[in-house]
Design an enzyme around this catalytic site. Structure first.
Site: not given
Length: 494
Positions: A117, A369
Site C-alpha cells: 500500500e 481502511d
C-alpha cells in the site's frame, strides 16, 4: 390427569440446536452472495477532468489561495515526508543500490514495516510530482524484495503486502490495493517519462500486473512459503514483531493495564493448504479483499472506479470491457454499503453489498481502511463526473462528521454513527475534505478545506498513514493529482 414428573409423563421434545454458522479461515461468517443483477451503466467520458482537462483547485475556489501557495504547500510536504528528519518526519528511506539502481522503501513508522500500500502510494506521489529518482527507487525495492518469485508459493507473481524494512517477509500473501496503485502509477510513469528497459519498461510491467490480477491461475500450496526460491521459509510468529517506534500505543496499553504488544489473532497459523486465485471476483466484476479463495469479501476502500475507467482505455485490450463494467459495479457497491445517514463505509462487506459478520459475531463497521472511500468516490466524480449519487454521499458524509465536531470526530464508527474510538486522525480529516469535489459547495465543505489548510504536517509515530493521505489529499485538493495521459492520445483543451 398425570402429575408432572409421574412415571407415565412423556419427555418434552427440545428444539434442535441451530448449527453454528460456517466460518472462513479468518473466523468470519461465510455468506452466499446474491447474483450481481442489473447495475446502472455510465458510458462515455463523463463531464469531469478526463473530458475537459480542467482540474479544480478547491483551495483557490473556496479559500482564495493562489496556485503558487498550494504548490508550495505540496512541495514542502513532499520534502518532509521523503527527505526530512529520519526520526520524526520522513517515511522514505534509501537503502543502497543493486544492478537496477537505487533502492528505497516507504515505511509504516509505528509498525516498522514496508507495505505494498505505502510503496505504491509513494510511487504515485512521485510520478504525480515528477520525482523520477524516488519513483524508480521504490519500484526497484518492490520488485527486489516484495514480488513473490517462488513458484511453490500460491501467491506467485503478486507482491507480499508487508515486509520488514531489511527485506525479510512479514507476510507471503498479497493485498489488492497495493497492486491497484502499482498499476496506475506505472501507467502514469510510462506516459510521463516514457518506457525504459527491464523493470523500467513501465507499461509492460503495468500490463503484466493488471492481466495477472484478473487471469492469474488458481494455485494451491501448503506452507511455510517463501517469497523467493532461495529465501527462508516464512513462519508467522505467535506474537507481533516488536517495534521501537510505537511508544504512544505502549504507554496507552500500560495505562489500561493491557499487555503490549497485544496478542496476535489465532496465534501461529498451522501449515495448511492455501488456495490463491485472481484478485477480482469475476462473477461480480469487483476487486477482492484478498486473492485467497477462502475469503470471499471485498473492501469498499479498494474500489477505484476512476482507475478502472483509465484501464478500460489503456490496459490490455482483452480486459477493457471488464474494467469498464467494474467501474460501474464499484460505483453501485459503494452506494449499497455505506450507512444511510452517515455515508460511512464498512471496512469490508460481501460481494452483494450485504453486511459481513466478523469473527466477533458482529457486523464489520467503519475503520481505518474506510477513511479512503469518500476520497475515492469524490475523485471519480472529479475525473469523470458520471454518477450524481456521489454528490449525495459526499454531502451526507461531510455533514455527519462536521456535526460530530470537525476537530474531534472519531476515526472509527458504526455505520449508523456511534463512535468506536476516542482518537481523531488527521489523515481521515484530509480524505474527508477531498469529498468536497462531489459535495455541494458551502460552509461545511469550506470548513473541511480550511481545517486541512491549517493542519500541521503529520509527524512522529503515526505519520505514515496520516501523512500519505494528507499529502495525496493536498495534491487532489490543489488540482495537482492528475490523469497523466499517453502522448499519443488526443489531449483535451485546457
Amino acid at each position: 390427569m398425570l402429575l408432572a414428573g409421574s412415571a407415565n409423563a412423556q419427555p418434552v421434545a427440545q428444539p434442535a440446536a441451530k448449527p453454528a454458522p460456517a466460518t472462513n479461515g479468518w473466523g468470519e461468517q461465510v455468506h452466499t452472495n446474491a447474483p450481481l443483477g442489473r447495475i446502472k451503466r455510465f458510458p462515455g467520458d463523463g463531464s469531469g477532468a478526463f473530458a475537459t482537462g480542467r482540474y479544480r483547485n478547491l483551495f483557490a475556489e473556496q479559500l482564495g489561495k493562489t496556485p503558487q501557495e498550494t504548490h508550495a504547500r505540496i512541495e514542502q510536504a513532499f520534502q518532509r515526508f521523503f527527505h526530512g528528519d529520519g526520526q520524526e518526519e520522513t517515511v522514505y528511506f534509501e537503502t543502497g543500490a543493486n544492478a537496477n539502481g537505487t533502492l528505497a522503501y516507504v515505511t509504516d513508522w509505528a509498525n516498522n514495516d514496508a507495505r505494498s500500500e505505502g510503496m505504491s502510494y509513494g510511487m504515485m506521489i512521485a510520478v504525480q510530482l515528477d520525482k523520477k529518482r524516488e519513483f524508480d527507487a521504490l519500484w526497484n525495492w518492490s520488485k527486489t524484495h516484495m514480488q513473490v518469485t517462488d513458484p511453490q508459493n500460491p501467491s506467485f507473481g503478486y507482491f507480499a503486502w508487508s515486509m520488514s524494512t531489511d527485506g525479510s517477509p512479514r507476510s507471503v500473501g498479497a493485498a489488492p490495493d497495493g497492486e491497484e496503485y502499482y498499476v496506475m502509477a506505472l501507467y502514469f510513469a510510462a506516459n510521463r517519462w516514457g518506457n525504459g528497459t527491464g523493470i523500467y519498461d513501465y507499461k509492460a510491467e503495468a500490463d503484466k500486473i493488471l492481466s495477472n490480477m484478473r487471469h492469474r491461475a488458481v494455485m494451491t500450496g501448503t506452507g511455510p512459503f517463501r517469497i523467493h526460491p532461495d529465501g527462508p521459509p516464512f513462519v508467522q510468529p505467535s506474537t507481533p514483531w516488536p517495534s521501537p517506534n510505537n511508544r504512544t500505543a505502549a504507554a496507552e496499553a500500560a495505562k489500561k493495564g493491557e499487555p503490549w504488544p497485544p496478542a496476535m489473532f489465532g496465534t501461529t497459523r498451522p501449515n495448511r493448504p492455501v488456495t490463491v486465485g485472481p484478485m477480482v471476483e469475476e462473477s461480480h466484476a469487483m476487486i477482492r479483499f484478498v486473492p485467497e479463495t477462502s475469503n470471499n469479501t471485498t473492501d469498499a476502500s479498494y474500489h477505484l472506479p476512476h482507475f478502472y475507467e483509465l484501464w478500460s482505455r489503456w490496459g490490455p485490450e482483452a480486459d477493457r470491457a471488464f474494467w469498464s463494467k467494474a467501474a460501474d459495479v464499484s460505483r453501485d457497491l459503494i452506494v449499497k454499503v455505506v450507512g444511510p445517514k452517515t455515508a460511512l463505509s464498512p471496512e469490508r462487506s460481501n460481494f452483494d453489498g450485504s453486511r459481513l459478520i466478523g469473527r466477533d459475531g458482529k457486523p464489520v463497521e467503519f475503520g481505518y481502511d474506510s477513511w479512503r472511500t469518500v476520497s475515492n468516490w469524490s475523485v471519480d466524480w472529479s475525473w469523470f463526473g458520471k454518477d450524481p449519487r456521489q454528490r449525495t454521499l459526499s454531502d451526507r458524509n461531510q455533514a455527519f462528521l462536521f456535526g460530530q465536531g470537525i476537530d474531534k470526530f472519531a476515526d472509527r464508527y458504526t455505520l449508523d454513527g456511534k463512535p468506536l474510538s476516542d482518537r481523531h486522525s488527521s489523515g481521515m480529516v484530509a480524505a474527508t475534505a477531498v469529498g468536497g469535489f462531489a459535495a455541494t459547495p458551502g460552509p461545511v465543505s469550506k470548513a473541511f478545506l480550511q481545517t486541512v489548510w491549517d493542519m500541521p504536517l503529520p509527524t512522529g509515530e503515526q505519520r505514515y498513514f496520516d501523512g500519505m493521505l494528507y499529502l495525496m489529499s493536498m495534491m487532489h485538493l490543489s488540482g495537482e493529482f492528475r490523469i497523466i495521459a499517453p502522448a499519443t492520445a488526443p489531449q483535451p483543451t485546457r
